[in-house]
Design a protein around this motif. Structure first.
Motif, PDB file in Angstrom:
ATOM      1  N   TYR A 156      37.754  45.858  27.739  1.00  0.00           N
ATOM      2  CA  TYR A 156      36.398  46.406  27.881  1.00  0.00           C
ATOM      3  C   TYR A 156      35.794  46.709  26.505  1.00  0.00           C
ATOM      4  CZ  TYR A 156      36.688  47.037  32.973  1.00  0.00           C
ATOM      5  OH  TYR A 156      36.780  46.836  34.322  1.00  0.00           O
ATOM      6  N   LYS A 157      36.598  47.247  25.598  1.00  0.00           N
ATOM      7  CA  LYS A 157      36.102  47.564  24.250  1.00  0.00           C
ATOM      8  C   LYS A 157      35.728  46.289  23.492  1.00  0.00           C
ATOM      9  CE  LYS A 157      38.040  52.089  23.525  1.00  0.00           C
ATOM     10  NZ  LYS A 157      39.269  52.802  23.393  1.00  0.00           N
ATOM     11  N   ILE A 158      36.569  45.266  23.572  1.00  0.00           N
ATOM     12  CA  ILE A 158      36.282  44.001  22.900  1.00  0.00           C
ATOM     13  C   ILE A 158      34.969  43.414  23.411  1.00  0.00           C
ATOM     14  CG2 ILE A 158      37.024  41.577  22.697  1.00  0.00           C
ATOM     15  CD1 ILE A 158      39.948  42.677  22.631  1.00  0.00           C
ATOM     16  N   LYS A 159      34.774  43.470  24.715  1.00  0.00           N
ATOM     17  CA  LYS A 159      33.565  42.901  25.317  1.00  0.00           C
ATOM     18  C   LYS A 159      32.353  43.821  25.195  1.00  0.00           C
ATOM     19  CE  LYS A 159      33.346  40.343  28.836  1.00  0.00           C
ATOM     20  NZ  LYS A 159      32.910  38.990  28.491  1.00  0.00           N
ATOM     21  N   GLN A 160      32.606  45.087  24.736  1.00  0.00           N
ATOM     22  CA  GLN A 160      31.546  46.096  24.649  1.00  0.00           C
ATOM     23  C   GLN A 160      30.868  46.220  26.016  1.00  0.00           C
ATOM     24  OE1 GLN A 160      29.058  45.199  21.206  1.00  0.00           O
ATOM     25  NE2 GLN A 160      30.861  44.570  20.048  1.00  0.00           N
ATOM     26  N   ARG A 161      31.712  46.389  27.020  1.00  0.00           N
ATOM     27  CA  ARG A 161      31.267  46.385  28.417  1.00  0.00           C
ATOM     28  C   ARG A 161      31.682  47.683  29.096  1.00  0.00           C
ATOM     29  NH1 ARG A 161      32.936  41.449  32.434  1.00  0.00           N
ATOM     30  NH2 ARG A 161      32.054  42.278  34.329  1.00  0.00           N
ATOM     31  N   GLU A 162      30.838  48.182  29.979  1.00  0.00           N
ATOM     32  CA  GLU A 162      31.172  49.375  30.747  1.00  0.00           C
ATOM     33  C   GLU A 162      32.325  49.058  31.693  1.00  0.00           C
ATOM     34  OE1 GLU A 162      27.779  50.945  32.865  1.00  0.00           O
ATOM     35  OE2 GLU A 162      26.456  50.152  31.314  1.00  0.00           O
ATOM     36  N   ASP A 163      33.216  50.007  31.891  1.00  0.00           N
ATOM     37  CA  ASP A 163      34.335  49.735  32.793  1.00  0.00           C
ATOM     38  C   ASP A 163      33.946  49.855  34.260  1.00  0.00           C
ATOM     39  OD1 ASP A 163      34.325  52.460  33.152  1.00  0.00           O
ATOM     40  OD2 ASP A 163      36.292  52.786  32.263  1.00  0.00           O
ATOM     41  N   SER A 164      32.650  50.105  34.533  1.00  0.00           N
ATOM     42  CA  SER A 164      32.209  50.102  35.929  1.00  0.00           C
ATOM     43  C   SER A 164      32.000  48.662  36.420  1.00  0.00           C
ATOM     44  CB  SER A 164      30.914  50.900  36.092  1.00  0.00           C
ATOM     45  OG  SER A 164      29.884  50.315  35.310  1.00  0.00           O
ATOM     46  N   LYS A 165      31.961  47.721  35.475  1.00  0.00           N
ATOM     47  CA  LYS A 165      31.852  46.308  35.840  1.00  0.00           C
ATOM     48  C   LYS A 165      33.271  45.746  35.882  1.00  0.00           C
ATOM     49  CE  LYS A 165      27.318  45.271  34.018  1.00  0.00           C
ATOM     50  NZ  LYS A 165      26.545  44.284  33.266  1.00  0.00           N
ATOM     51  N   ALA A 166      33.706  45.355  37.056  1.00  0.00           N
ATOM     52  CA  ALA A 166      35.085  44.904  37.248  1.00  0.00           C
ATOM     53  C   ALA A 166      35.357  43.601  36.504  1.00  0.00           C
ATOM     54  CB  ALA A 166      35.361  44.719  38.734  1.00  0.00           C
ATOM     55  N   LEU A 167      36.627  43.352  36.244  1.00  0.00           N
ATOM     56  CA  LEU A 167      37.072  42.115  35.608  1.00  0.00           C
ATOM     57  C   LEU A 167      37.821  41.252  36.626  1.00  0.00           C
ATOM     58  CD1 LEU A 167      38.523  43.685  32.329  1.00  0.00           C
ATOM     59  CD2 LEU A 167      36.318  42.538  32.585  1.00  0.00           C
ATOM     60  N   ILE A 168      37.784  39.958  36.420  1.00  0.00           N
ATOM     61  CA  ILE A 168      38.497  39.000  37.272  1.00  0.00           C
ATOM     62  C   ILE A 168      39.934  38.883  36.773  1.00  0.00           C
ATOM     63  CG2 ILE A 168      38.647  36.510  37.762  1.00  0.00           C
ATOM     64  CD1 ILE A 168      35.559  36.467  37.594  1.00  0.00           C
ATOM     65  N   CYS A 169      40.862  38.567  37.677  1.00  0.00           N
ATOM     66  CA  CYS A 169      42.208  38.234  37.224  1.00  0.00           C
ATOM     67  C   CYS A 169      42.669  36.923  37.846  1.00  0.00           C
ATOM     68  CB  CYS A 169      43.200  39.359  37.432  1.00  0.00           C
ATOM     69  SG  CYS A 169      43.278  40.064  39.042  1.00  0.00           S
ATOM     70  N   LEU A 170      43.535  36.252  37.110  1.00  0.00           N
ATOM     71  CA  LEU A 170      44.095  34.968  37.527  1.00  0.00           C
ATOM     72  C   LEU A 170      45.527  35.154  38.000  1.00  0.00           C
ATOM     73  CD1 LEU A 170      43.194  32.357  34.738  1.00  0.00           C
ATOM     74  CD2 LEU A 170      42.028  32.752  36.904  1.00  0.00           C
ATOM     75  N   VAL A 171      45.903  34.367  38.995  1.00  0.00           N
ATOM     76  CA  VAL A 171      47.284  34.306  39.461  1.00  0.00           C
ATOM     77  C   VAL A 171      47.659  32.842  39.629  1.00  0.00           C
ATOM     78  CG1 VAL A 171      47.274  36.573  40.594  1.00  0.00           C
ATOM     79  CG2 VAL A 171      46.609  34.528  41.893  1.00  0.00           C
ATOM     80  N   ASP A 172      48.951  32.592  39.809  1.00  0.00           N
ATOM     81  CA  ASP A 172      49.440  31.222  39.909  1.00  0.00           C
ATOM     82  C   ASP A 172      49.686  30.746  41.328  1.00  0.00           C
ATOM     83  OD1 ASP A 172      51.581  33.097  40.031  1.00  0.00           O
ATOM     84  OD2 ASP A 172      52.998  31.498  39.653  1.00  0.00           O
ATOM     85  N   SER A 173      49.617  31.652  42.315  1.00  0.00           N
ATOM     86  CA  SER A 173      50.016  31.236  43.666  1.00  0.00           C
ATOM     87  C   SER A 173      49.480  32.167  44.749  1.00  0.00           C
ATOM     88  CB  SER A 173      51.543  31.218  43.763  1.00  0.00           C
ATOM     89  OG  SER A 173      52.051  32.538  43.614  1.00  0.00           O
ATOM     90  N   ASP A 174      49.529  31.666  45.988  1.00  0.00           N
ATOM     91  CA  ASP A 174      49.166  32.470  47.156  1.00  0.00           C
ATOM     92  C   ASP A 174      50.039  33.720  47.243  1.00  0.00           C
ATOM     93  OD1 ASP A 174      47.605  30.255  47.696  1.00  0.00           O
ATOM     94  OD2 ASP A 174      48.578  29.757  49.586  1.00  0.00           O
ATOM     95  N   SER A 175      51.331  33.539  47.010  1.00  0.00           N
ATOM     96  CA  SER A 175      52.249  34.679  47.159  1.00  0.00           C
ATOM     97  C   SER A 175      51.951  35.783  46.144  1.00  0.00           C
ATOM     98  CB  SER A 175      53.706  34.223  47.055  1.00  0.00           C
ATOM     99  OG  SER A 175      53.957  33.656  45.794  1.00  0.00           O
ATOM    100  N   ARG A 176      51.467  35.408  44.968  1.00  0.00           N
ATOM    101  CA  ARG A 176      51.124  36.418  43.962  1.00  0.00           C
ATOM    102  C   ARG A 176      49.907  37.231  44.428  1.00  0.00           C
ATOM    103  NH1 ARG A 176      54.753  36.665  40.494  1.00  0.00           N
ATOM    104  NH2 ARG A 176      54.515  34.556  39.773  1.00  0.00           N
ATOM    105  N   ILE A 177      48.940  36.576  45.055  1.00  0.00           N
ATOM    106  CA  ILE A 177      47.787  37.320  45.590  1.00  0.00           C
ATOM    107  C   ILE A 177      48.283  38.335  46.609  1.00  0.00           C
ATOM    108  CG2 ILE A 177      45.783  37.173  47.146  1.00  0.00           C
ATOM    109  CD1 ILE A 177      44.895  34.713  45.717  1.00  0.00           C
TER     110      ILE A 177
END
Length: 189
Positions: free
Chosen positions: A44-65
C-alpha cells in the motif's frame, strides 16, 4: 537468468516478508505474501494507496482458493472455467489472509493464474501472492516492464528477470464480484 532461479529468488524474498515485482498472467505486478499484514502494508505504501481499496491475489489452483475462501459458490467455478481471459473473482468469506487485504465488506479478489511463470511462482510459494499493478495509485498501469517507473522498481526487494524484454502490451484482468444474494456484478470487463 534461468526461470527456475528467478522463481527461487522471488520465493525467498516473499518468505522473508519482502516485496517483488513480477510478470503475471496479465500486467506486471507488485507482489507479496498475501497472508502477511506487514508485507501488504508495504505494498500500500509503495502504491501510495489507501488500504480501504482491496488488493487482488493470485493462486495456482482451485484447491488453493478453497483454502482461503470459506464457501466458493458454484457460479464462481463456472466463471473461472469459462472465462476466455484472466478473470479475478471477488468473493465473500475470505479466511487466513492478511486482514488489510480484504475490502471493507470482507470480500477478497482472487484469480487462478494459468500463465506458467506466475503459476509456478504461486505453486512454489504455497500461498496466495498479492498482485497489484506496478504503478503509483491513480497513474496508468504499466503494460510492459519498460513502462514501470524507476520509483516503483527502486521500492521493491526483488525484480524478476523473466519477460523484462517482452514488448507485448498486456491488459489487466476482468473483475467480477459475486454478491451474497447471487447477483453477479462486472467491475472491469
Amino acid at each position: 537468468m534461468n526461470c527456475t532461479i528467478d522463481i527461487e529468488n522471488a520465493v525467498k524474498v516473499l518468505r522473508q516478508g519482502g516485496i517483488i515485482l513480477y510478470p503475471t498472467d496479465t500486467i506486471w505486478g507488485i507482489g507479496c505474501d498475501a497472508t502477511n499484514p506487514q508485507a501488504v502494508e508495504k505494498v500500500y505504501k509503495i502504491k501510495q494507496r489507501e488500504d480501504s481499496k482491496a488488493l487482488i491475489c493470485l493462486v495456482d489452483s482451485d484447491s488453493r482458493i478453497q483454502r482461503y475462501v470459506r464457501d466458493v459458490p458454484d457460479v464462481a467455478w463456472d466463471i473461472m472455467e469459462l472465462a476466455t481471459k484472466p478473470t479475478t473473482v471477488i468473493l465473500d468469506g475470505a479466511t487466513g489472509l492478511a486482514p488489510n487485504l480484504y475490502a471493507e465488506d470482507g470480500s477478497v479478489g482472487i484469480r487462478i493464474t494459468r500463465e506458467e511463470f506466475s503459476k509456478q511462482l504461486c505453486y512454489r510459494f504455497q500461498k496466495p501472492i498479492v498482485s497489484t499493478s506496478a504503478n503509483i495509485s491513480g497513474e496508468p498501469s504499466a503494460r510492459t516492464f519498460k513502462e514501470i517507473s524507476q520509483e516503483i522498481i527502486d521500492s521493491v526487494d526483488y525484480v524478476c528477470s523473466f519477460r523484462r524484454g517482452d514488448k507485448t502490451k498486456t491488459q489487466p484482468s476482468s473483475i467480477i464480484k459475486l454478491r451474497k444474494n447471487g447477483e453477479v456484478e462486472i467491475i472491469r470487463h
